[in-house]
Design a protein around this motif. Structure first.
Motif, PDB file in Angstrom:
ATOM      1  N   ARG A  45      -5.638  -8.129   5.584  1.00 61.13           N
ATOM      2  CA  ARG A  45      -4.847  -7.672   6.728  1.00 61.13           C
ATOM      3  C   ARG A  45      -4.888  -6.142   6.839  1.00 61.13           C
ATOM      4  N   LEU A  46      -4.774  -5.480   5.699  1.00 64.16           N
ATOM      5  CA  LEU A  46      -4.818  -4.018   5.672  1.00 64.16           C
ATOM      6  C   LEU A  46      -6.180  -3.515   6.158  1.00 64.16           C
ATOM      7  N   ILE A  47      -7.253  -4.165   5.754  1.00 60.58           N
ATOM      8  CA  ILE A  47      -8.593  -3.787   6.209  1.00 60.58           C
ATOM      9  C   ILE A  47      -8.670  -3.872   7.729  1.00 60.58           C
ATOM     10  N   LEU A  48      -8.189  -4.974   8.285  1.00 54.87           N
ATOM     11  CA  LEU A  48      -8.221  -5.142   9.742  1.00 54.87           C
ATOM     12  C   LEU A  48      -7.394  -4.074  10.449  1.00 54.87           C
ATOM     13  N   ASP A  49      -6.210  -3.786   9.923  1.00 53.51           N
ATOM     14  CA  ASP A  49      -5.327  -2.796  10.554  1.00 53.51           C
ATOM     15  C   ASP A  49      -5.910  -1.382  10.486  1.00 53.51           C
ATOM     16  N   VAL A  50      -6.484  -1.020   9.346  1.00 51.93           N
ATOM     17  CA  VAL A  50      -7.073   0.307   9.207  1.00 51.93           C
ATOM     18  C   VAL A  50      -8.311   0.417  10.093  1.00 51.93           C
ATOM     19  N   ARG A  51      -9.144  -0.605  10.065  1.00 51.79           N
ATOM     20  CA  ARG A  51     -10.369  -0.592  10.875  1.00 51.79           C
ATOM     21  C   ARG A  51     -10.049  -0.470  12.369  1.00 51.79           C
ATOM     22  N   ALA A  52      -8.989  -1.158  12.814  1.00 51.27           N
ATOM     23  CA  ALA A  52      -8.617  -1.133  14.234  1.00 51.27           C
ATOM     24  C   ALA A  52      -7.831   0.124  14.618  1.00 51.27           C
ATOM     25  N   GLY A  53      -7.451   0.934  13.644  1.00 52.20           N
ATOM     26  CA  GLY A  53      -6.717   2.151  13.943  1.00 52.20           C
ATOM     27  C   GLY A  53      -5.222   1.946  14.087  1.00 52.20           C
ATOM     28  N   ARG A  54      -4.717   0.786  13.695  1.00 52.62           N
ATOM     29  CA  ARG A  54      -3.276   0.532  13.782  1.00 52.62           C
ATOM     30  C   ARG A  54      -2.506   1.199  12.649  1.00 52.62           C
ATOM     31  N   LEU A  55      -3.200   1.534  11.561  1.00 54.66           N
ATOM     32  CA  LEU A  55      -2.569   2.215  10.427  1.00 54.66           C
ATOM     33  C   LEU A  55      -3.341   3.482  10.107  1.00 54.66           C
ATOM     34  N   ASN A  56      -2.622   4.555   9.900  1.00 49.69           N
ATOM     35  CA  ASN A  56      -3.235   5.809   9.492  1.00 49.69           C
ATOM     36  C   ASN A  56      -2.745   6.265   8.120  1.00 49.69           C
ATOM     37  N   VAL A  57      -1.726   5.597   7.599  1.00 51.05           N
ATOM     38  CA  VAL A  57      -1.182   5.900   6.277  1.00 51.05           C
ATOM     39  C   VAL A  57      -0.844   4.582   5.600  1.00 51.05           C
ATOM     40  N   PHE A  58      -1.256   4.449   4.339  1.00 51.63           N
ATOM     41  CA  PHE A  58      -0.876   3.268   3.564  1.00 51.63           C
ATOM     42  C   PHE A  58      -0.863   3.640   2.091  1.00 51.63           C
ATOM     43  N   GLU A  59      -0.299   2.771   1.279  1.00 44.87           N
ATOM     44  CA  GLU A  59      -0.205   3.017  -0.156  1.00 44.87           C
ATOM     45  C   GLU A  59      -0.977   1.964  -0.926  1.00 44.87           C
ATOM     46  N   LEU A  60      -1.646   2.417  -1.977  1.00 45.45           N
ATOM     47  CA  LEU A  60      -2.344   1.529  -2.890  1.00 45.45           C
ATOM     48  C   LEU A  60      -1.699   1.665  -4.262  1.00 45.45           C
ATOM     49  N   VAL A  61      -1.540   0.553  -4.945  1.00 40.69           N
ATOM     50  CA  VAL A  61      -0.971   0.553  -6.295  1.00 40.69           C
ATOM     51  C   VAL A  61      -2.030   0.026  -7.245  1.00 40.69           C
ATOM     52  N   ASP A  62      -2.326   0.794  -8.310  1.00 45.09           N
ATOM     53  CA  ASP A  62      -3.316   0.323  -9.271  1.00 45.09           C
ATOM     54  C   ASP A  62      -2.656  -0.568 -10.319  1.00 45.09           C
ATOM     55  N   LYS A  63      -3.466  -1.096 -11.218  1.00 42.72           N
ATOM     56  CA  LYS A  63      -2.944  -2.032 -12.225  1.00 42.72           C
ATOM     57  C   LYS A  63      -1.903  -1.392 -13.136  1.00 42.72           C
ATOM     58  N   GLY A  64      -1.982  -0.097 -13.315  1.00 45.31           N
ATOM     59  CA  GLY A  64      -1.030   0.612 -14.148  1.00 45.31           C
ATOM     60  C   GLY A  64       0.271   0.936 -13.434  1.00 45.31           C
ATOM     61  N   GLY A  65       0.333   0.647 -12.130  1.00 45.69           N
ATOM     62  CA  GLY A  65       1.542   0.895 -11.370  1.00 45.69           C
ATOM     63  C   GLY A  65       1.562   2.232 -10.653  1.00 45.69           C
ATOM     64  N   ALA A  66       0.498   3.020 -10.800  1.00 45.95           N
ATOM     65  CA  ALA A  66       0.433   4.308 -10.118  1.00 45.95           C
ATOM     66  C   ALA A  66       0.205   4.091  -8.623  1.00 45.95           C
ATOM     67  N   VAL A  67       0.952   4.833  -7.826  1.00 45.12           N
ATOM     68  CA  VAL A  67       0.875   4.684  -6.364  1.00 45.12           C
ATOM     69  C   VAL A  67       0.069   5.851  -5.787  1.00 45.12           C
ATOM     70  N   THR A  68      -0.864   5.501  -4.901  1.00 46.04           N
ATOM     71  CA  THR A  68      -1.651   6.509  -4.188  1.00 46.04           C
ATOM     72  C   THR A  68      -1.388   6.321  -2.707  1.00 46.04           C
ATOM     73  N   ARG A  69      -0.928   7.376  -2.062  1.00 42.43           N
ATOM     74  CA  ARG A  69      -0.732   7.345  -0.611  1.00 42.43           C
ATOM     75  C   ARG A  69      -2.023   7.825   0.040  1.00 42.43           C
ATOM     76  N   VAL A  70      -2.552   6.997   0.950  1.00 45.86           N
ATOM     77  CA  VAL A  70      -3.818   7.286   1.601  1.00 45.86           C
ATOM     78  C   VAL A  70      -3.561   7.664   3.051  1.00 45.86           C
ATOM     79  N   PHE A  71      -4.066   8.843   3.437  1.00 44.34           N
ATOM     80  CA  PHE A  71      -3.966   9.323   4.813  1.00 44.34           C
ATOM     81  C   PHE A  71      -5.345   9.215   5.442  1.00 44.34           C
ATOM     82  N   VAL A  72      -5.420   8.508   6.559  1.00 45.84           N
ATOM     83  CA  VAL A  72      -6.699   8.265   7.226  1.00 45.84           C
ATOM     84  C   VAL A  72      -6.838   9.217   8.395  1.00 45.84           C
ATOM     85  N   SER A  73      -7.986   9.893   8.461  1.00 48.08           N
ATOM     86  CA  SER A  73      -8.220  10.824   9.578  1.00 48.08           C
ATOM     87  C   SER A  73      -9.292  10.295  10.499  1.00 48.08           C
TER      88      SER A  73
END
Length: 73
Positions: A45-73
């Protein structure tokens, strides 16, 4: 942590994560399958939303629990 990436790079990262989760699912035992399936579904779902331009910011959490905020330009 924060990342600033192009839309193309963001989609590539999400597709890579989906592939890794799919590989994990193939080797997982039944109790873990539901969580992995949900994670794959969320990524799709996230892939579809980012590809379509509906999302420009999202967060990814790795296995260790670290959160990365991704800003799409």
């Amino acid at each position: 942590m924060q990342m600033f990436v192009s839309r193309r790079r963001a989609v590539q990262e999400l597709v890579t994560r989906r592939r890794l989760l799919t590989e994990e699912l193939e080797q997982a035992k039944p109790p873990d399958c539901a969580a992995l399936e949900n994670g794959i579904s969320d990524l799709e779902r996230l892939i579809l939303d980012v590809r379509a331009g509906r999302l420009n910011v999202f967060e990814l959490v790795d296995k260790g629990g670290a959160v990365t905020r991704v800003f799409v330009s």
